[in-house]
Design an enzyme around this catalytic site. Structure first.
Site, short mmCIF file in Angstrom:
data_model
loop_
_atom_site.label_atom_id
_atom_site.label_comp_id
_atom_site.label_asym_id
_atom_site.label_seq_id
_atom_site.Cartn_x
_atom_site.Cartn_y
_atom_site.Cartn_z
CB THR A 73 0.01 -10.52 -6.57
OG1 THR A 73 0.38 -9.80 -5.50
CG2 THR A 73 -1.24 -11.34 -5.84
CG ASN A 156 7.91 -6.77 1.62
OD1 ASN A 156 8.57 -7.94 1.67
ND2 ASN A 156 6.92 -6.30 2.12
CG HIS A 206 3.84 -0.97 -8.08
ND1 HIS A 206 3.46 -0.65 -6.80
CD2 HIS A 206 3.38 -2.49 -8.15
CE1 HIS A 206 3.19 -1.71 -5.99
NE2 HIS A 206 3.26 -2.70 -6.82
CB THR A 243 -6.02 -8.17 -24.81
OG1 THR A 243 -6.82 -8.83 -25.74
CG2 THR A 243 -5.26 -6.92 -25.78
CB CYS A 331 0.67 -5.78 0.64
SG CYS A 331 2.30 -5.32 -0.01
#
Ligand code: PMP
Length: 388
Positions: A73, A156, A206, A243, A331
């Protein structure tokens, strides 16, 4: 007695793969920040760069062209912008054309205004209408800026493979930029950024057995760069500050390496399992409609409509039988909405549809458990119909 659970929802997310879990456990022991120059920092940097090489290999890209993000996303919101740089000069993308079956992360249009986004229809077969794309590109006003087109490689919900390379040829002939969401394709079919002729590829960890909350934007080259979405300390060569999500990046790399290594062998197995599943389902319910069965689909997905069974009722019924599957996309924060993909394909979304998706550790036992639940649920549907 505890009901045995059977996980058949790999398109929503894949369980963490064992190589990813082990690599992450190792990474949790490393204390450094990948941007620090001391030995601890350099060790963390080395692990990030190793992961980058594995993610790059998954799509045949240069490691230097992989930028880690918090997921697909974010990668979509990064790349879908009117604001590009070519060296020191600015370039404007004036319009975004998205296929009608894109995932919402792309379909929402990223940083474009709503009026700068148009949809390209798909045919009843579930495949993007290339003639409509060609017409839209011919009407594009080049004086305003470049066109950008987003077509996903694998949908999907249906698993249908889209003609991305053909779309890219049209886009490049029109002087535009091609964005490909390869989230559901990576690790399932061979993906090569050059063969697809894509300028940008979007990935999510994932779906390949890595952890959630990490993904990547992959570039074909560095000539054209989207304006950063997240600014700050200049990590990821200034393209994505903050980071690095070090442990997750390491898991993503290990999962990508494993997925690529097992691709050919496991695909054959998964294909055979789906064949058994669909054969069994058809035997029980001859009125079953399997969406996309006549066109190229990835081997793990079965998206079907069982007349008389609504998506929500079906999903709950399977869950009560111990089977985790979904009603298309997972989703939208738990809600079972109507499928925009089915609507785009010209089906009445009120008829409902359910998605079974298999993965690396799916077994024949899982298929048999799913078929047993299917037979019960389909039978109940018939007797309810007969009673009515
Ligand atoms: N694109 C597709 C095709 C997807 O299936 C998904 C996840 N459902 C996404 C994008 C979004 O990925 P992420 O969860 O990493 O943001």
């Amino acid at each position: 007695m505890v009901l045995k659970r059977t996980y058949m929802d790999w398109n929503a997310t894949a369980p963490l793969s064992e190589p990813a879990r082990l690599a992450m456990l190792d990474a949790l022991r490393l204390p450094g920040n990948a941007s620090s120059v001391h030995s601890e920092g350099r060790a963390a940097r080395a692990a990030v760069e190793k992961a980058r090489r594995h993610v790059a290999a998954l799509v045949g890209a240069e490691p230097a062209h992989v930028f880690f993000t918090s997921g697909a996303t974010e990668a979509a919101n990064h790349v879908l912008t009117p604001d590009y740089r070519m060296g020191r000069s600015r370039l404007t993308v004036s319009h975004l054309y998205v296929s009608a079956i894109e995932h919402p992360s792309v379909r929402e249009g990223g940083r474009f205004n709503k009026e700068q986004v148009s949809e390209i229809p798909v045919g009843r077969s579930g495949i993007v209408d290339l003639a409509a794309l060609e017409t839209a590109l011919a009407a594009h006003d080049r004086a305003a800026g470049l066109p950008m087109v987003a077509v996903m490689l694998v949908n999907n919900e249906t698993g249908i493979v889209q003609p991305v390379a053909e779309a890219a040829r049209l886009v490049h002939q029109a002087g535009g930029l091609m964005v490909v969401d390869a989230v559901q394709a990576a690790g399932r079919i061979g993906v090569d950024i050059a063969e697809l002729d894509a300028d940008f590829v979007i990935l999510s960890s994932h779906k390949v057995g890595g952890p959630k909350g990490v993904g990547a934007l992959v570039l074909r080259g560095e000539a054209l760069m989207p304006a950063p979405l997240i600014r700050g300390g200049g990590q990821e060569k200034g393209h994505r500050s903050g980071t690095e999500n070090f442990h997750a990046v390491v898991g993503f790399g290990a999962a990508s390496e494993a997925a690529l290594g097992q691709l050919a062998e496991r695909n054959a197995d998964i294909s055979a399992l789906r064949e058994e599943l669909e054969r069994g389902m058809r035997n029980v319910a001859p009125d079953l409609v399997i969406h996309g069965q006549d066109v190229a689909r990835v081997s793990n997905t079965c998206f079907f409509t069982l007349p008389g069974l609504k998506s929500e009722t079906g999903q709950i019924a399977f869950d009560l039988e111990g089977i985790a599957l979904s009603a298309g996309s997972a989703c939208s924060s738990g809600k079972v909405g109507q499928s925009h993909v089915l609507t785009a394909m010209g089906f009445d979304p009120d008829l409902g549809a359910l998605r079974i998706s298999l993965g690396l550790t799916t077994t024949m036992d899982d298929v048999n458990a799913t078929l047993a639940a299917f037979a019960k649920i389909s039978g109940r549907r018939r007797s309810a119909g007969e009673a009515a």
